[in-house]
Design a protein around this motif. Structure first.
Motif, short mmCIF file in Angstrom:
data_model
loop_
_atom_site.label_atom_id
_atom_site.label_comp_id
_atom_site.label_asym_id
_atom_site.label_seq_id
_atom_site.Cartn_x
_atom_site.Cartn_y
_atom_site.Cartn_z
N LEU A 1 0.83 -1.20 0.00
CA LEU A 1 0.00 0.00 0.00
C LEU A 1 0.87 1.25 0.00
N ARG A 2 1.87 1.29 0.88
CA ARG A 2 2.72 2.48 0.95
C ARG A 2 3.55 2.64 -0.32
N ARG A 3 4.08 1.53 -0.84
CA ARG A 3 4.88 1.62 -2.07
C ARG A 3 4.04 2.14 -3.23
N LEU A 4 2.85 1.59 -3.42
CA LEU A 4 2.00 2.02 -4.52
C LEU A 4 1.52 3.46 -4.33
N HIS A 5 1.24 3.83 -3.10
CA HIS A 5 0.83 5.21 -2.81
C HIS A 5 1.94 6.18 -3.19
N ASP A 6 3.17 5.85 -2.80
CA ASP A 6 4.30 6.73 -3.11
C ASP A 6 4.57 6.77 -4.61
N GLU A 7 4.48 5.62 -5.27
CA GLU A 7 4.73 5.59 -6.71
C GLU A 7 3.66 6.36 -7.48
N ALA A 8 2.43 6.26 -7.03
CA ALA A 8 1.35 7.02 -7.68
C ALA A 8 1.61 8.51 -7.57
N ARG A 9 2.00 8.95 -6.41
CA ARG A 9 2.27 10.37 -6.21
C ARG A 9 3.46 10.83 -7.06
N GLU A 10 4.47 9.97 -7.19
CA GLU A 10 5.62 10.32 -8.04
C GLU A 10 5.20 10.49 -9.49
N LEU A 11 4.18 9.76 -9.91
CA LEU A 11 3.65 9.87 -11.27
C LEU A 11 2.73 11.09 -11.43
N GLY A 12 2.43 11.75 -10.32
CA GLY A 12 1.55 12.91 -10.37
C GLY A 12 0.09 12.57 -10.15
N LEU A 13 -0.20 11.32 -9.81
CA LEU A 13 -1.58 10.90 -9.58
C LEU A 13 -2.04 11.28 -8.18
N THR A 14 -3.27 11.75 -8.07
CA THR A 14 -3.92 11.90 -6.78
C THR A 14 -4.47 10.53 -6.41
N VAL A 15 -4.29 10.13 -5.16
CA VAL A 15 -4.67 8.77 -4.75
C VAL A 15 -5.92 8.80 -3.88
N LEU A 16 -6.93 8.07 -4.33
CA LEU A 16 -8.11 7.83 -3.51
C LEU A 16 -7.89 6.50 -2.79
N VAL A 17 -7.75 6.58 -1.47
CA VAL A 17 -7.49 5.39 -0.65
C VAL A 17 -8.80 4.94 -0.04
N GLU A 18 -9.22 3.72 -0.38
CA GLU A 18 -10.56 3.24 0.00
C GLU A 18 -10.50 2.32 1.21
N VAL A 19 -11.43 2.56 2.14
CA VAL A 19 -11.50 1.75 3.37
C VAL A 19 -12.93 1.25 3.58
N HIS A 20 -13.03 0.21 4.42
CA HIS A 20 -14.33 -0.40 4.68
C HIS A 20 -14.61 -0.63 6.16
N ASP A 21 -13.56 -0.54 7.00
CA ASP A 21 -13.76 -0.78 8.43
C ASP A 21 -12.75 0.04 9.24
N GLU A 22 -12.81 -0.10 10.55
CA GLU A 22 -11.98 0.72 11.44
C GLU A 22 -10.50 0.47 11.22
N GLU A 23 -10.11 -0.79 11.13
CA GLU A 23 -8.69 -1.11 10.98
C GLU A 23 -8.13 -0.55 9.68
N GLU A 24 -8.89 -0.66 8.60
CA GLU A 24 -8.45 -0.12 7.33
C GLU A 24 -8.37 1.41 7.37
N THR A 25 -9.30 2.03 8.08
CA THR A 25 -9.28 3.48 8.21
C THR A 25 -8.03 3.94 8.95
N GLU A 26 -7.68 3.25 10.01
CA GLU A 26 -6.45 3.58 10.74
C GLU A 26 -5.24 3.46 9.84
N ARG A 27 -5.21 2.44 8.99
CA ARG A 27 -4.08 2.25 8.07
C ARG A 27 -4.01 3.39 7.05
#
Length: 258
Positions: free
Chosen positions: A146-172
């Motif tokens: 998740l962190r690697r892809l998030h960083d790579e997306a930002r390096e490409l200039g992409l805005t990242v929509l990070v999707e969550v479904h529960d409390e643990e995912e939201t914390e992440r």
């Protein structure tokens, strides 16, 4: 195997085929001819609701939703209605989408590639197709990926929509530093919808992040309810593709305030 696991397994098979047809180096070379990405965040952060309007033919939960012979025509209608961004579902097996559905040439609003992104190749594909945003689903990725892809997306200039479904995912997602966090009321492991999901998880997201409500949005009243619970953006697909007047439908959901 959960529904999400099954979808991701299919995504990896299709991804391997595309990688064999178009090497990553060729995709990266194509980026030289792509315009700089558009930034959706100023619109998303503005007062009143912003709408991400989705090009969506089918879904695992509802099956066939709409015939969309020309995604560009639908995208133009969304843009005329005031969509802050347009989401294009590109997953092939369950959602009947394709990268061929790219609508970049038809509109001048930000485009979200909505798919089950699990590898860097898909991010480069998204940018090469003219996407400005990419979706990362926390449930489908371990923390390192998740962190690697998030960083790579930002390096490409992409805005990242990070999707969550529960409390643990939201914390992440919050710990990741995601600035755009989508709360999906549909559980991708079971496809069940819990309409209380956004109101339960939104308080866990700091107010300096933009909160997006996803799934279960069918009317202006629904939008108003999510806005009252802290959403700045709503992502709407099924209700728009099934509406006879998608332009007006987007317009009615745009700018809804407290």
């Amino acid at each position: 195997m959960s529904v999400l696991d099954d979808i991701v397994a299919g995504v990896r098979i299709d991804l391997a085929r595309r990688e064999s047809e178009t090497p990553l180096r060729d995709l990266r070379a194509a980026l030289a001819d792509v315009d700089a990405p558009l930034d959706p965040m100023p619109h998303f952060s503005a007062p009143g609701s912003s709408v991400i309007a989705e090009v969506k033919r089918s879904s695992p939960s509802k099956g066939h939703l709409a015939d969309i012979p020309d995604p560009a025509d639908l995208a133009v209608a969304y843009a005329r209605g005031g969509a802050a961004a347009i989401s294009v579902l590109t997953e092939e097996r369950r959602f009947k989408g394709s990268l061929d559905d790219a609508v970049r040439a038809a509109v001048d609003v930000p485009i979200l590639r909505k798919d089950f992104i699990v590898e860097s190749y898909q991010l480069v594909e998204a940018r090469a197709a003219g996407a400005d945003l990419a979706l990362l689903i926390v449930a489908a990725l371990d923390d390192d990926t998740l962190r690697r892809l998030h960083d790579e997306a930002r390096e490409l200039g992409l805005t990242v929509l990070v999707e969550v479904h529960d409390e643990e995912e939201t914390e992440r997602a919050v710990a990741l530093g995601a600035s755009l966090i989508g709360v999906n009321a549909r559980n991708l492991k079971t496809l069940a919808v819990d309409h209380t999901t956004f109101s339960r998880l939104a308080p866990l997201v700091p107010d300096d992040r933009v909160k997006v409500a996803e799934s279960g949005i069918n009317s202006t009243d629904d939008v108003a309810g999510f806005v009252a619970d802290g959403a700045r953006v709503v992502l709407v697909g099924e209700a728009l593709v099934k509406d006879g007047d998608p332009e007006q439908a987007v317009r009615s959901m745009t700018g809804v305030g407290l």
